[in-house]
Design an enzyme around this catalytic site. Structure first.
Site, PDB file in Angstrom:
ATOM      1  N   SER A 252       0.647  -0.943  -0.465  1.00 51.72           N
ATOM      2  CA  SER A 252       0.191   0.417  -0.048  1.00 51.72           C
ATOM      3  C   SER A 252       0.757   1.239  -0.051  1.00 51.72           C
ATOM      4  O   SER A 252       1.750   0.862   0.460  1.00 51.72           O
ATOM      5  CB  SER A 252      -0.871   0.180   1.349  1.00 51.72           C
ATOM      6  OG  SER A 252      -1.604   1.166   1.538  1.00 51.72           O
TER       7      SER A 252
ATOM      8  N   TYR B 225      -0.855  -0.974  10.527  1.00 51.81           N
ATOM      9  CA  TYR B 225      -1.354  -1.041   9.051  1.00 51.81           C
ATOM     10  C   TYR B 225       0.110  -1.331   8.361  1.00 51.81           C
ATOM     11  O   TYR B 225       0.804  -1.006   7.782  1.00 51.81           O
ATOM     12  CB  TYR B 225      -2.319  -0.861   8.585  1.00 51.81           C
ATOM     13  CG  TYR B 225      -3.075  -0.760   7.284  1.00 51.81           C
ATOM     14  CD1 TYR B 225      -3.061  -1.796   6.963  1.00 51.81           C
ATOM     15  CD2 TYR B 225      -2.548   0.279   6.006  1.00 51.81           C
ATOM     16  CE1 TYR B 225      -3.439  -1.892   5.385  1.00 51.81           C
ATOM     17  CE2 TYR B 225      -2.392   0.272   4.988  1.00 51.81           C
ATOM     18  CZ  TYR B 225      -3.533  -1.283   4.516  1.00 51.81           C
ATOM     19  OH  TYR B 225      -3.554  -1.341   2.966  1.00 51.81           O
TER      20      TYR B 225
END
Length: 244
Positions: free
Chosen positions: A139, A152
């Protein structure tokens, strides 16, 4: 797009928007696709969403506890996989100082540790064949960070570091790369209100969110012979949100 006829690919996180798009694109290019998902309740929908005569295999086990079983059981598509795309990921957002240990642990377990375990297992098959394509979907958050997502971001940055480190060590015609999406249209982004979406668009020069297919196209490239000399890299698919 990219010829993948006869290739065998395993896609984890296939119940999500990006993983699902990757499975469809790889299959459309001729690959035999094995799917892994933890929330694939509408399996019939998956069968119908792929072309008639699909050689898609249903592989649904808890990824964090059954990695060895997933690869070692008598599943021809796994033992012969030439491409491996990891997309499984979850979020448990919260301010860093208030983040509970379980919220940190589960995100790292699913996003990073499971990827490590499965890659370790499937790479053994690739080494024996002296051929393989490992594509980890990370990401943009792993590269630039994001408030409230310490766990995350750490997991996604860890995927990039893992891929670079493994590439330094791996040989025998095995490439290891990452694809880092930005904001992609999905069930998650559909929950954002208009004000939240406007704020996001300001940070994206193309002024729109990406699609799962656009991410999948980058994965298909890395899985193909066209990317045989590309390894240890991260392809950013974020509309210019982060120019790295």
């Amino acid at each position: 797009m990219f010829e993948l006829t006869g290739r065998k690919a395993l896609v984890t996180g296939a119940s999500g928007a990006i993983g699902g798009a990757i499975a469809r694109v790889l299959h459309a290019q001729g690959a035999i696709v094995g799917l892994h998902g933890t929330q694939m309740k509408n399996w019939r929908h998956w069968q119908l969403s792929l072309e008639t005569g699909s050689s898609c295999s249903r592989l649904i086990w808890p990824i964090e506890t059954k990695s060895r079983r997933l690869v070692r059981e008598r599943k021809p598509i796994l033992k012969a996989s030439t491409s491996w795309s990891t997309n499984a990921g979850i979020t448990k957002d919260g301010l860093f100082l208030h983040m509970a240990d379980p919220d940190w642990d589960i995100v790292l377990e699913v996003n990073l540790t499971a990827m490590f375990r499965l890659t370790r297992e499937i790479t053994q098959q690739m080494i024996r064949r002296r051929n393989g394509r490992i594509i980890n979907v990370t990401s943009v958050a792993g590269a630039i960070g994001n408030p409230g997502q310490t766990n995350y971001c750490a997991s996604k940055a860890g995927m990039i570091g893992f891929s670079k480190s493994w590439r330094r060590r791996s040989t025998r015609n095995i490439t290891v790369n990452c694809v880092a999406p930005g904001f992609i249209e999905s069930a998650m982004t559909d929950k954002l209100n208009h004000k939240q979406k406007e704020k996001i668009m300001v940070a994206i020069p193309i002024h729109r969110m990406g699609t799962g297919t656009e991410v999948a196209s980058a994965v298909a490239y890395l899985a193909s012979d066209h990317a045989a000399y590309v390894t240890g890299q991260t392809i950013h698919v974020n509309g210019g949100m982060a120019m790295i």
